[in-house]
Design a protein around this motif. Sequence first.
Motif, PDB file in Angstrom:
ATOM      1  N   VAL A 242      -6.961  -9.508 -19.607  1.00  0.00           N
ATOM      2  CA  VAL A 242      -5.766  -8.781 -20.046  1.00  0.00           C
ATOM      3  C   VAL A 242      -5.904  -7.288 -19.727  1.00  0.00           C
ATOM      4  CG1 VAL A 242      -4.452  -8.038 -22.078  1.00  0.00           C
ATOM      5  CG2 VAL A 242      -5.107 -10.442 -21.824  1.00  0.00           C
ATOM      6  N   VAL A 243      -7.082  -6.714 -19.966  1.00  0.00           N
ATOM      7  CA  VAL A 243      -7.323  -5.295 -19.671  1.00  0.00           C
ATOM      8  C   VAL A 243      -7.157  -5.036 -18.173  1.00  0.00           C
ATOM      9  CG1 VAL A 243      -9.094  -3.496 -19.608  1.00  0.00           C
ATOM     10  CG2 VAL A 243      -8.804  -4.887 -21.669  1.00  0.00           C
ATOM     11  N   THR A 244      -7.709  -5.943 -17.345  1.00  0.00           N
ATOM     12  CA  THR A 244      -7.585  -5.803 -15.890  1.00  0.00           C
ATOM     13  C   THR A 244      -6.119  -5.882 -15.450  1.00  0.00           C
ATOM     14  OG1 THR A 244      -9.772  -6.770 -15.527  1.00  0.00           O
ATOM     15  CG2 THR A 244      -8.274  -6.776 -13.663  1.00  0.00           C
ATOM     16  N   ALA A 245      -5.397  -6.865 -15.995  1.00  0.00           N
ATOM     17  CA  ALA A 245      -3.985  -7.023 -15.649  1.00  0.00           C
ATOM     18  C   ALA A 245      -3.171  -5.800 -16.071  1.00  0.00           C
ATOM     19  CB  ALA A 245      -3.429  -8.287 -16.295  1.00  0.00           C
ATOM     20  N   PHE A 246      -3.513  -5.231 -17.235  1.00  0.00           N
ATOM     21  CA  PHE A 246      -2.808  -4.036 -17.719  1.00  0.00           C
ATOM     22  C   PHE A 246      -3.044  -2.865 -16.767  1.00  0.00           C
ATOM     23  CE2 PHE A 246      -2.470  -0.231 -20.410  1.00  0.00           C
ATOM     24  CZ  PHE A 246      -1.198  -0.424 -20.943  1.00  0.00           C
ATOM     25  N   GLY A 247      -4.305  -2.724 -16.287  1.00  0.00           N
ATOM     26  CA  GLY A 247      -4.602  -1.665 -15.320  1.00  0.00           C
ATOM     27  C   GLY A 247      -3.832  -1.834 -14.027  1.00  0.00           C
ATOM     28  N   ASP A 248      -3.703  -3.094 -13.569  1.00  0.00           N
ATOM     29  CA  ASP A 248      -2.956  -3.369 -12.338  1.00  0.00           C
ATOM     30  C   ASP A 248      -1.472  -3.049 -12.513  1.00  0.00           C
ATOM     31  OD1 ASP A 248      -5.275  -4.201 -11.176  1.00  0.00           O
ATOM     32  OD2 ASP A 248      -4.854  -6.347 -11.333  1.00  0.00           O
ATOM     33  N   GLU A 249      -0.919  -3.384 -13.679  1.00  0.00           N
ATOM     34  CA  GLU A 249       0.497  -3.100 -13.943  1.00  0.00           C
ATOM     35  C   GLU A 249       0.756  -1.596 -13.916  1.00  0.00           C
ATOM     36  OE1 GLU A 249       3.155  -4.955 -14.335  1.00  0.00           O
ATOM     37  OE2 GLU A 249       2.164  -6.893 -14.153  1.00  0.00           O
ATOM     38  N   GLY A 250      -0.156  -0.838 -14.539  1.00  0.00           N
ATOM     39  CA  GLY A 250       0.007   0.608 -14.545  1.00  0.00           C
ATOM     40  C   GLY A 250      -0.085   1.204 -13.151  1.00  0.00           C
ATOM     41  N   ALA A 251      -1.060   0.688 -12.357  1.00  0.00           N
ATOM     42  CA  ALA A 251      -1.224   1.180 -10.990  1.00  0.00           C
ATOM     43  C   ALA A 251      -0.008   0.830 -10.131  1.00  0.00           C
ATOM     44  CB  ALA A 251      -2.491   0.591 -10.375  1.00  0.00           C
TER      45      ALA A 251
ATOM     46  N   ASP B 230       2.832   3.096 -10.712  1.00  0.00           N
ATOM     47  CA  ASP B 230       2.636   4.397 -10.071  1.00  0.00           C
ATOM     48  C   ASP B 230       2.602   4.290  -8.548  1.00  0.00           C
ATOM     49  OD1 ASP B 230       2.529   5.748 -12.476  1.00  0.00           O
ATOM     50  OD2 ASP B 230       0.351   5.547 -12.675  1.00  0.00           O
ATOM     51  N   ASN B 231       3.002   3.125  -8.024  1.00  0.00           N
ATOM     52  CA  ASN B 231       3.046   2.896  -6.567  1.00  0.00           C
ATOM     53  C   ASN B 231       1.671   3.011  -5.906  1.00  0.00           C
ATOM     54  OD1 ASN B 231       5.917   2.507  -6.449  1.00  0.00           O
ATOM     55  ND2 ASN B 231       6.174   4.736  -6.641  1.00  0.00           N
ATOM     56  N   CYS B 232       0.654   2.539  -6.604  1.00  0.00           N
ATOM     57  CA  CYS B 232      -0.695   2.547  -6.052  1.00  0.00           C
ATOM     58  C   CYS B 232      -0.998   1.205  -5.382  1.00  0.00           C
ATOM     59  CB  CYS B 232      -1.730   2.791  -7.149  1.00  0.00           C
ATOM     60  SG  CYS B 232      -1.698   4.461  -7.819  1.00  0.00           S
TER      61      CYS B 232
ATOM     62  N   SER C 200      -5.518   3.008  -5.790  1.00  0.00           N
ATOM     63  CA  SER C 200      -5.332   4.342  -5.212  1.00  0.00           C
ATOM     64  C   SER C 200      -3.943   4.452  -4.592  1.00  0.00           C
ATOM     65  CB  SER C 200      -6.403   4.598  -4.149  1.00  0.00           C
ATOM     66  OG  SER C 200      -6.147   5.805  -3.448  1.00  0.00           O
ATOM     67  N   PRO C 201      -3.348   5.668  -4.593  1.00  0.00           N
ATOM     68  CA  PRO C 201      -2.030   5.851  -3.974  1.00  0.00           C
ATOM     69  C   PRO C 201      -2.069   5.660  -2.458  1.00  0.00           C
ATOM     70  CG  PRO C 201      -2.667   7.807  -5.248  1.00  0.00           C
ATOM     71  CD  PRO C 201      -3.813   6.884  -5.264  1.00  0.00           C
ATOM     72  N   ASN C 202      -3.251   5.880  -1.864  1.00  0.00           N
ATOM     73  CA  ASN C 202      -3.401   5.771  -0.411  1.00  0.00           C
ATOM     74  C   ASN C 202      -3.943   4.391  -0.062  1.00  0.00           C
ATOM     75  OD1 ASN C 202      -4.746   5.932   2.243  1.00  0.00           O
ATOM     76  ND2 ASN C 202      -4.078   8.074   2.170  1.00  0.00           N
ATOM     77  N   GLU C 203      -3.142   3.593   0.633  1.00  0.00           N
ATOM     78  CA  GLU C 203      -3.534   2.211   0.937  1.00  0.00           C
ATOM     79  C   GLU C 203      -4.787   2.154   1.800  1.00  0.00           C
ATOM     80  OE1 GLU C 203      -1.603  -1.925   2.718  1.00  0.00           O
ATOM     81  OE2 GLU C 203      -0.456  -0.049   2.758  1.00  0.00           O
ATOM     82  N   GLU C 204      -4.871   3.033   2.795  1.00  0.00           N
ATOM     83  CA  GLU C 204      -6.032   3.019   3.693  1.00  0.00           C
ATOM     84  C   GLU C 204      -7.309   3.362   2.934  1.00  0.00           C
ATOM     85  OE1 GLU C 204      -7.408   5.330   7.748  1.00  0.00           O
ATOM     86  OE2 GLU C 204      -5.276   4.955   7.428  1.00  0.00           O
ATOM     87  N   GLU C 205      -7.223   4.361   2.062  1.00  0.00           N
ATOM     88  CA  GLU C 205      -8.392   4.739   1.251  1.00  0.00           C
ATOM     89  C   GLU C 205      -8.786   3.614   0.296  1.00  0.00           C
ATOM     90  OE1 GLU C 205      -8.042   8.334  -0.929  1.00  0.00           O
ATOM     91  OE2 GLU C 205      -7.838   9.604   0.855  1.00  0.00           O
ATOM     92  N   THR C 206      -7.806   2.925  -0.228  1.00  0.00           N
ATOM     93  CA  THR C 206      -8.074   1.830  -1.155  1.00  0.00           C
ATOM     94  C   THR C 206      -8.955   0.772  -0.516  1.00  0.00           C
ATOM     95  OG1 THR C 206      -5.948   2.165  -2.266  1.00  0.00           O
ATOM     96  CG2 THR C 206      -7.020   0.032  -2.579  1.00  0.00           C
TER      97      THR C 206
END
Length: 266
Positions: free
Chosen positions: A110-119, A122-124, A232-238
Amino acid sequence: KAIRLDTGLGWDLVDPHILNTLTRAGANALASILNKIEYNVIWPTHTLQNLIVLMGKPPPKGGVRPIALMCMLYRLWTKIRRPEISEWEKSHRGPWDAAVRGSSALRAAVVTAFGDEGASYDNCSIARILWVMEKFYDNISIPKLMHRAREMGFPMVILGLALVMHMAPRILKVQDHLVFCDEPFNGIIAGCTLSNLFARIFLFFILEKQSLSFPKASIRSFVDDLNQTVRSPNEEETYADIVRSGEQLVHDLLESKCVILSLIHI
């Protein structure tokens, strides 16, 4: 009270009901025995046998997993020493640890999913590797575990007595049949209350190095399941960060003789 009265009996066949009905004189005599065991850092010879039984796994996969029924004297001792161990554990817990008291696999998910939703909000970009290690307990190197526990300041008497029992001869029981196993030289036993802690000690420096070297790559550990994520906001950096951190992690895991069963990129 810390030991269930309906628990399976070990090789010594000591029933927990006996412990529950001890007189004060009997309890004092038992405490004296445990004090002598700790003073000499050795268990009585007759207790050094671990009975291995096969427990069924839930569907749909099914199958069985080996679980140790350790002698009752050892189980009682681990319960008595639990407060001291818990006190040490409080100051030696990594931020990546999900397999701790008060947590669960569901809560970690649930914590992981919450982090993904927030990211995502923010268009990360999100990249993840899920690491699953095969027979993790069986492949833990005892010398490496001892070295890492000593570096972390784990109580040496507790470590010594626990590992003596983990390395004791094992007897496999299937229905009414018994067979002596080969003498163990590696791995810790599933079924001991300290096994989860020993597994986390074994991984501690690997995950600490990962956390310090790649701060953008968050990592969560549920014993032998690791979740490595970069947002991360930058797909390549991610994707560059997840690849670099993943390469370092797999190198350190393999160097510690961990067997990786699968990894999934998301």
